[in-house]
Design an enzyme around this catalytic site. Structure first.
Site, mmCIF file in Angstrom:
data_model
loop_
_atom_site.group_PDB
_atom_site.id
_atom_site.type_symbol
_atom_site.label_atom_id
_atom_site.label_comp_id
_atom_site.label_asym_id
_atom_site.label_seq_id
_atom_site.Cartn_x
_atom_site.Cartn_y
_atom_site.Cartn_z
ATOM 1 N N GLU A 255 0.794 -1.233 0.000
ATOM 2 C CA GLU A 255 0.000 0.000 0.000
ATOM 3 C C GLU A 255 0.824 1.279 0.000
ATOM 4 O OE1 GLU A 255 -2.937 0.041 3.063
ATOM 5 O OE2 GLU A 255 -3.934 -1.735 2.319
ATOM 6 N N GLU B 166 -5.203 -8.397 0.949
ATOM 7 C CA GLU B 166 -5.726 -8.091 2.291
ATOM 8 C C GLU B 166 -7.195 -7.747 2.182
ATOM 9 O OE1 GLU B 166 -3.849 -4.970 4.573
ATOM 10 O OE2 GLU B 166 -1.843 -5.805 4.248
HETATM 11 C C1 GAL Z 1 -3.824 -2.080 5.800
HETATM 12 C C2 GAL Z 1 -2.412 -2.399 6.200
HETATM 13 C C3 GAL Z 1 -2.310 -3.444 7.270
HETATM 14 C C4 GAL Z 1 -3.390 -3.346 8.326
HETATM 15 C C5 GAL Z 1 -4.750 -3.127 7.708
HETATM 16 C C6 GAL Z 1 -5.890 -2.941 8.691
HETATM 17 O O1 GAL Z 1 -3.896 -0.826 5.220
HETATM 18 O O2 GAL Z 1 -1.694 -2.858 5.086
HETATM 19 O O3 GAL Z 1 -1.025 -3.398 7.800
HETATM 20 O O4 GAL Z 1 -3.076 -2.493 9.326
HETATM 21 O O5 GAL Z 1 -4.706 -2.014 6.861
HETATM 22 O O6 GAL Z 1 -6.062 -1.626 9.036
#
Ligand code: GAL
Length: 480
Positions: A201, A392
């Protein structure tokens, strides 16, 4: 019939949440949603869990590790809710074997984790810390022993402090530093690891770290920001080239945060606000890599990035990734606004968009399953995007701990609703080949500290006891 079988195998906790989903996904028939099966996604679909070094490892200064910007930032009072930090986190550094075995127990076949740059290069470059290399070798070898594929993220936000002291991402020398780091990872782990992601990200760590200052290194600098972005984009492509060169047979990807961005109203000023946000948050790092240049047409501020270009950079920003990772958490409803200046756009507070609290997560993010469908379609529409992995997706909700059980009915429902939308995009031809849950276990949620729990495994931070939540058990049955 299929549905009845599913209820039988999923068991009581799962069955409770199979009862009519709260949000019926747009375009997905109720029956399809109820009957979601692993086989719908195809036999080669990858199922995994994602984590990041700083959020789970702990051992922040053990065995020769140097400090990262997150160590420095989280040690400053007032930066993190509850003044907590990642010094111990989930103590994954000592517990990796048990944690990897949990992945296997839940029938997942991929473990996505990141390398802490300053664990292997305490000063960012130069002297190598062999104990750091040994640690990641142990993690990788344990994965392979247990039949779990290791997927490496090279950079999940924890720049070595020694490099930040020299200007960090705002210093163009970072291209050399990153090159040295990526090359060491490739030659150390590339004989066993074939799936690589360059960044996690970039829009998030550049924006939050250098513009709003809410994440490490805590800078608020409109002057530095364009430099940071440009250097990250160059490193994104250079990193890809390095892995391809040094790791035979590698699948090289990178990941992006993406949100469905809707204008508050269908009027020009709100539509333009939504376009600016889309350029900044969704398109900024993807398009230069695909050879489309900076998306400055819809957001003229991005011309500032173009000013950073040196001769040949237009070519150097391009890399033909084997896959793109998409990470989705919320949608954004954009409204024209005088604040913040430059962007002239703001996000409508999610709590003003929903009927009640039940549609908000613990992060106060709106539960909006159609959003993941929209961003997958947006990504898939680019020529040059070959394979897509959801690297994710997940949500923080309060868990109900009852003895040896952890009930998280809302998270189970969340995954079902989002997976239905992933499948919808896939069935319409988007080349989605995997889905990784954020996160394997509860962990240090950056500036939010330990309160939001995203895991499908519960962590008792006092004892470090792990308990697979109902959502983890749901995956275990679903993936059987
Ligand atoms: C994403 C990030 C993760 C985690 C997730 C939940 O943006 O890559 O490390 O924190 O959000 O907030």
């Amino acid at each position: 019939m299929k549905r009845r079988e599913a209820i039988k195998t999923i068991g009581i906790a799962g069955a409770a949440s199979l009862i009519v989903p709260k949000l019926l996904a747009k375009g997905v028939l109720e029956d399809d949603l109820m009957d979601l099966m692993k086989s719908d996604f195809g036999n080669n679909f990858k199922w995994g869990v994602a984590t990041a070094a700083y959020q789970i490892e702990g051992a922040w200064n053990l065995d020769g590790k140097g400090p990262s910007v997150w160590d420095t930032f989280s040690h400053k009072p007032g930066k993190i809710k509850g003044n907590t930090n990642g010094d111990i986190a989930c103590d994954f550094y000592h517990r990796y074997r048990d944690d990897i075995s949990l992945i296997k127990q839940m029938n997942m076949n991929v473990f996505r984790f990141s390398i802490s740059w300053s664990r292997i290069f305490p000063n960012g470059v130069g002297e190598v810390n062999q104990k750091g290399i040994d640690f990641y070798n142990n993690v990788i070898n344990t994965c392979l022993e247990m039949g779990v594929e290791p997927w490496i993220t090279l950079y999940h936000w924890d720049l070595p402090q020694a490099l930040e002291d020299k200007g960090g991402w705002a210093n163009r020398e970072v291209l050399d530093w990153f090159n040295e780091y990526v090359s060491l990872c490739a030659v150390s782990f590339g004989d066993r690891v074939k799936n690589w992601m360059i960044f996690n990200e970039p829009a998030a760590f550049t924006g939050l770290g250098y513009m709003t200052g809410t994440h490490a290194p805590g800078k608020k600098s409109l002057g530095k920001y364009p430099k940071v972005v440009h250097h990250v984009i160059l490193c994104q492509a250079e990193g890809g080239r390095r892995i391809r060169e040094l790791v035979p047979g590698a699948m090289v990807g990178t990941t992006y945060s993406m949100s469905a961005i809707h204008p508050k109203e269908q009027t020009k000023k709100h539509i333009d606000a939504a376009k600016r946000m889309d350029s900044l948050l969704n398109r900024l790092f993807i398009e230069p890599a695909l050879g489309l240049g900076y998306p400055s047409k819809d957001f003229s501020f991005l011309k500032g990035m173009e000013k950073q270009m040196q001769e040949g950079d237009d070519k150097k920003m391009i890399f033909d990734f084997d896959f793109h990772g998409v990470q989705n958490y919320f949608r954004i409803v954009a409204t024209h606004s005088a604040f913040p200046p430059v962007l002239w756009a703001n996000q409508v507070k999610p709590k003003n968009l929903v009927k009640d609290e039940s549609e908000l997560t613990d992060m106060q993010w709106e539960v909006y399953p159609e959003g993941i469908y929209e961003v997958i379609k947006q990504l898939a529409a680019y020529k040059g995007v070959k394979k897509i992995f959801v690297t994710e997706n997940g949500a923080a909700f309060p868990d109900v701990v009852e003895g040896d059980k952890v009930h998280d009915v809302r998270r189970v429902q969340f995954f079902k609703d989002y997976l239905a939308q992933v499948l919808r995009a896939k069935n319409e031809g988007a080349p989605v080949e995997g889905y990784f849950v954020w996160s394997l276990m509860d962990n240090f949620e950056w500036a939010e500290g330990y309160h939001p729990r995203f895991g499908i495994v519960h962590v008792d931070y006092e004892t470090q006891k792990r308990t697979i939540k109902d959502s983890g058990l749901w995956f275990k049955e679903f993936l059987k």
